[in-house]
Design an enzyme around this catalytic site. Structure first.
Site, PDB file in Angstrom:
ATOM      1  N   CYS A   1      -4.660  -3.584   3.375  1.00 38.72           N
ATOM      2  CA  CYS A   1      -4.284  -3.167   4.727  1.00 38.72           C
ATOM      3  C   CYS A   1      -5.378  -3.345   5.779  1.00 38.72           C
ATOM      4  O   CYS A   1      -5.597  -4.447   6.267  1.00 38.72           O
ATOM      5  CB  CYS A   1      -3.782  -1.724   4.694  1.00 38.72           C
ATOM      6  SG  CYS A   1      -2.824  -1.259   6.167  1.00 38.72           S
TER       7      CYS A   1
ATOM      8  N   LYS B   1     -10.393   0.322  -1.870  1.00 40.37           N
ATOM      9  CA  LYS B   1     -10.430  -0.052  -0.447  1.00 40.37           C
ATOM     10  C   LYS B   1     -11.721   0.408   0.217  1.00 40.37           C
ATOM     11  O   LYS B   1     -12.088   1.577   0.157  1.00 40.37           O
ATOM     12  CB  LYS B   1      -9.221   0.562   0.249  1.00 40.37           C
ATOM     13  CG  LYS B   1      -9.050   0.214   1.717  1.00 40.37           C
ATOM     14  CD  LYS B   1      -7.805   0.918   2.259  1.00 40.37           C
ATOM     15  CE  LYS B   1      -7.584   0.648   3.726  1.00 40.37           C
ATOM     16  NZ  LYS B   1      -6.423   1.431   4.240  1.00 40.37           N
TER      17      LYS B   1
ATOM     18  N   GLU C   1       0.848  -1.188   0.000  1.00 37.40           N
ATOM     19  CA  GLU C   1       0.000   0.000   0.000  1.00 37.40           C
ATOM     20  C   GLU C   1       0.889   1.245   0.000  1.00 37.40           C
ATOM     21  O   GLU C   1       1.936   1.271   0.638  1.00 37.40           O
ATOM     22  CB  GLU C   1      -0.885  -0.017   1.243  1.00 37.40           C
ATOM     23  CG  GLU C   1      -1.878   1.136   1.314  1.00 37.40           C
ATOM     24  CD  GLU C   1      -2.683   1.131   2.601  1.00 37.40           C
ATOM     25  OE1 GLU C   1      -3.832   1.579   2.571  1.00 37.40           O
ATOM     26  OE2 GLU C   1      -2.156   0.662   3.643  1.00 37.40           O
TER      27      GLU C   1
END
Length: 296
Positions: free
Chosen positions: A183, A140, A70
């Protein structure tokens, strides 16, 4: 286990770690995967140059599937990310496609800002094939708005627009079924259950995990996602100090479907490699058929 070291053309020591299982392919082939670890900075071109060097290092060791962490192309203050958003998005996407084509490798860009209007960006992961063609894209959905006990406060939603769709699973005949995430997603097991229900065999978890939370949660969360879904997990990572008080945990990992850590990248920039073995996947799913025993 093979451990070697190499020197990056940009300076600094790159750590290269590789573990190999010896077995025969069943459906998808056996191949080497790489989880790249970086200390990205608020410098787009420097980060892309380092990414290229690390990808080349992985290629020299036989990697056919490579994941970048990321924020690999830009890790800086939130307002700078917004100001440079269009430039970062355009340069990063071009880099991923041309680099994948140049090295003839399947490449995951684990998260970079793509402007979405309303003064915000989406934290976007992009999977690209060896011809430089987009295979899958994921925005995300879980944003990191957290008051960490070390005194740092993070509010990703201030500049990032959350995605609204489940991450995709890309079915590669050679590399297996690849599920995407980014993440903070790793704290939400329902997302990975969705991926495993859709057939995922390899889960990507590219991250920029904080140093404070990483020491307690990173490894155990990754192992849990591997074990409960009987999947391989490939987790590229950020490490070290990026700017100001922004420190990340490192320890890029590849974990097998039983929850065994095949490789741990430590706390220095480098490349962590391990073999993805379809026979190991089949063995674990046969011996521990928890996916078949799901009730809900």
């Amino acid at each position: 286990m093979i451990l070697s070291k190499d020197t990056c053309p940009l300076g600094g020591l790159l750590t290269l770690i590789k573990i190999t299982y010896f077995s025969n392919s069943v459906s998808m082939k056996s191949y080497t995967a790489a989880a790249i670890q970086m200390t990205s900075l608020p410098d787009l071109q420097k980060n892309l140059a380092e990414s290229r060097d690390l990808i080349e290092l992985a290629i020299r060791q036989g990697a056919e599937l490579i994941g970048l962490p990321e924020n690999f192309s830009f890790m800086g203050e939130e307002e700078d990310k917004l100001i440079q958003g269009s430039e970062i998005a355009e340069a990063t996407e071009k880099f991923l496609k041309t680099t994948a084509q140049r090295f003839q490798v399947t490449l995951l860009g684990g998260g970079f800002p793509v402007p979405k209007g309303e003064g915000k960006v989406c934290n976007t992961a992009l999977l690209v094939d060896p011809n430089g063609q987009e295979l899958a894209r994921y925005e995300k959905v879980h944003l990191f708005d957290v008051n960490v006990p070390d005194g740092n406060t993070y509010c990703e939603s201030a500049t990032v627009k959350a995605g609204t769709d489940f991450p995709p699973v890309y079915n590669s005949p050679e590399l297996g079924q690849l599920g995407l995430s980014v993440c903070y997603d790793v704290r939400f097991p329902e997302l990975y259950r969705h991926l495993s229900k859709r057939g995922a065999e390899v889960l990507f978890v590219p991250a920029a995990f904080t140093a404070y939370t990483g020491k307690d949660h990173w490894e155990v969360l990754l192992k849990a996602r591997a074990i409960e879904n009987t999947c391989y997990v490939i987790a590229p990572a950020q490490t070290g100090c990026h700017y100001g008080r922004r420190h990340t945990h490192g320890h890029a990992m590849i974990i097998d479907p039983w929850g065994m850590i095949l490789v741990d990248g430590g706390d220095q920039p480098g490349v962590a490699l391990a073999d993805i073995e379809p026979t190991r996947l089949e063995q674990v799913r046969r011996q521990m058929p928890s996916l078949k025993h799901r009730v809900f």
